[in-house]
Design a protein around this motif. Structure first.
Motif, short mmCIF file in Angstrom:
data_model
loop_
_atom_site.label_atom_id
_atom_site.label_comp_id
_atom_site.label_asym_id
_atom_site.label_seq_id
_atom_site.Cartn_x
_atom_site.Cartn_y
_atom_site.Cartn_z
N GLY A 43 38.80 47.18 35.59
CA GLY A 43 38.03 46.15 34.92
C GLY A 43 36.56 46.27 35.23
O GLY A 43 36.11 47.20 35.87
N HIS B 109 42.83 46.19 38.54
CA HIS B 109 43.74 45.10 38.22
C HIS B 109 45.07 45.69 37.76
O HIS B 109 45.09 46.72 37.10
CB HIS B 109 43.19 44.24 37.06
CG HIS B 109 41.89 43.59 37.37
ND1 HIS B 109 41.79 42.45 38.10
CD2 HIS B 109 40.62 43.94 37.05
CE1 HIS B 109 40.52 42.09 38.20
NE2 HIS B 109 39.79 43.00 37.58
N PRO C 20 49.38 44.02 32.52
CA PRO C 20 50.36 42.99 32.19
C PRO C 20 51.75 43.61 32.15
O PRO C 20 51.90 44.82 31.95
CB PRO C 20 49.92 42.52 30.80
CG PRO C 20 49.16 43.66 30.23
CD PRO C 20 48.52 44.35 31.40
N GLY D 256 44.36 40.77 35.83
CA GLY D 256 44.18 40.83 34.40
C GLY D 256 44.57 42.18 33.86
O GLY D 256 44.92 43.06 34.63
N PRO D 257 44.59 42.44 32.60
CA PRO D 257 44.36 41.47 31.54
C PRO D 257 45.61 40.64 31.27
O PRO D 257 46.68 40.93 31.78
CB PRO D 257 44.03 42.35 30.34
CG PRO D 257 44.85 43.59 30.57
CD PRO D 257 44.83 43.79 32.08
N ASP D 258 45.46 39.61 30.46
CA ASP D 258 46.59 38.79 30.05
C ASP D 258 47.54 39.60 29.18
O ASP D 258 47.14 40.55 28.53
CB ASP D 258 46.13 37.57 29.25
CG ASP D 258 45.36 36.57 30.10
OD1 ASP D 258 45.37 36.70 31.34
OD2 ASP D 258 44.75 35.66 29.52
N ARG E 62 49.22 34.53 24.24
CA ARG E 62 48.51 35.08 25.40
C ARG E 62 49.06 34.42 26.66
O ARG E 62 49.09 33.19 26.76
CB ARG E 62 47.02 34.84 25.29
CG ARG E 62 46.39 35.59 24.15
CD ARG E 62 44.87 35.67 24.30
NE ARG E 62 44.28 36.37 23.18
CZ ARG E 62 44.22 37.69 23.07
NH1 ARG E 62 44.72 38.44 24.00
NH2 ARG E 62 43.67 38.25 22.02
N ALA F 242 48.74 34.55 30.89
CA ALA F 242 48.17 35.02 32.15
C ALA F 242 49.32 35.36 33.10
O ALA F 242 50.47 34.99 32.84
CB ALA F 242 47.29 33.92 32.75
#
Length: 161
Positions: free
Chosen positions: A16, A22, A25, A66-68, A92, A94
């Motif tokens: 990121g 990160h 997902p 992240g990301p979602d 979306r 989280a």
């Protein structure tokens, strides 16, 4: 193969802003296959008010950071299945968040009605096998019903079971 490449293959990492790593997902859906999820038996093209079979599925982002997770659409290989109510896309989520979707089964033909449901998303598209059975309404009445002697202007009744 070097240790560096093995680590790269084992872990999916998203870099990121600011060079901070990160985790990606990760989609998890409950219930899930390997066995097809059975939505049971329902009469074919049933017009009775609200008589369809429904099954809830919970979508969860099991990633961290992240990301979602972004689910952009849900598709079916058989039009006997649909989402009801239809959620707003994209969904979306989280990390650790969940959303429930409801699949409705209303068969168009008698017999086994298989389908695949695919959740298109920014992780790996998730496919779940579905099955249900279309049934026909069966009504059976005897060939003859004996009302006995009924005089003109009177009524007679018989119970059918």
């Amino acid at each position: 193969m070097s240790t560096r490449w093995i680590r790269l293959l084992l872990f999916v990492v998203w870099i990121g802003g600011g060079g901070i790593a990160h985790a990606a997902p990760n989609i998890d859906v409950t219930p899930d296959t390997p066995q097809p999820i059975d939505l049971g038996s329902t009469r074919v093209l049933n017009t009775v008010t609200n008589h369809v079979t429904k099954k809830n599925f919970v979508i969860k982002n099991t990633g961290s950071g992240g990301p979602d997770l972004s689910v952009t659409s849900v598709t079916f290989t058989n039009s006997d299945y649909r989402l009801n109510p239809m959620p707003s896309f994209p969904i979306r989520l989280a990390p650790t968040e969940t959303q429930t979707i409801t699949v409705e089964f209303n068969p168009s033909a008698v017999g086994t009605r298989d389908a695949s449901m695919t959740l298109n998303n920014n992780d790996n598209n998730k496919t779940i096998d579905l099955t249900g059975t279309g049934t026909a309404a069966l009504i059976s009445v005897p060939n003859a019903i004996d009302f006995g002697i009924v005089n003109n202007g009177t009524t007679s009744s018989q119970n059918l079971s």
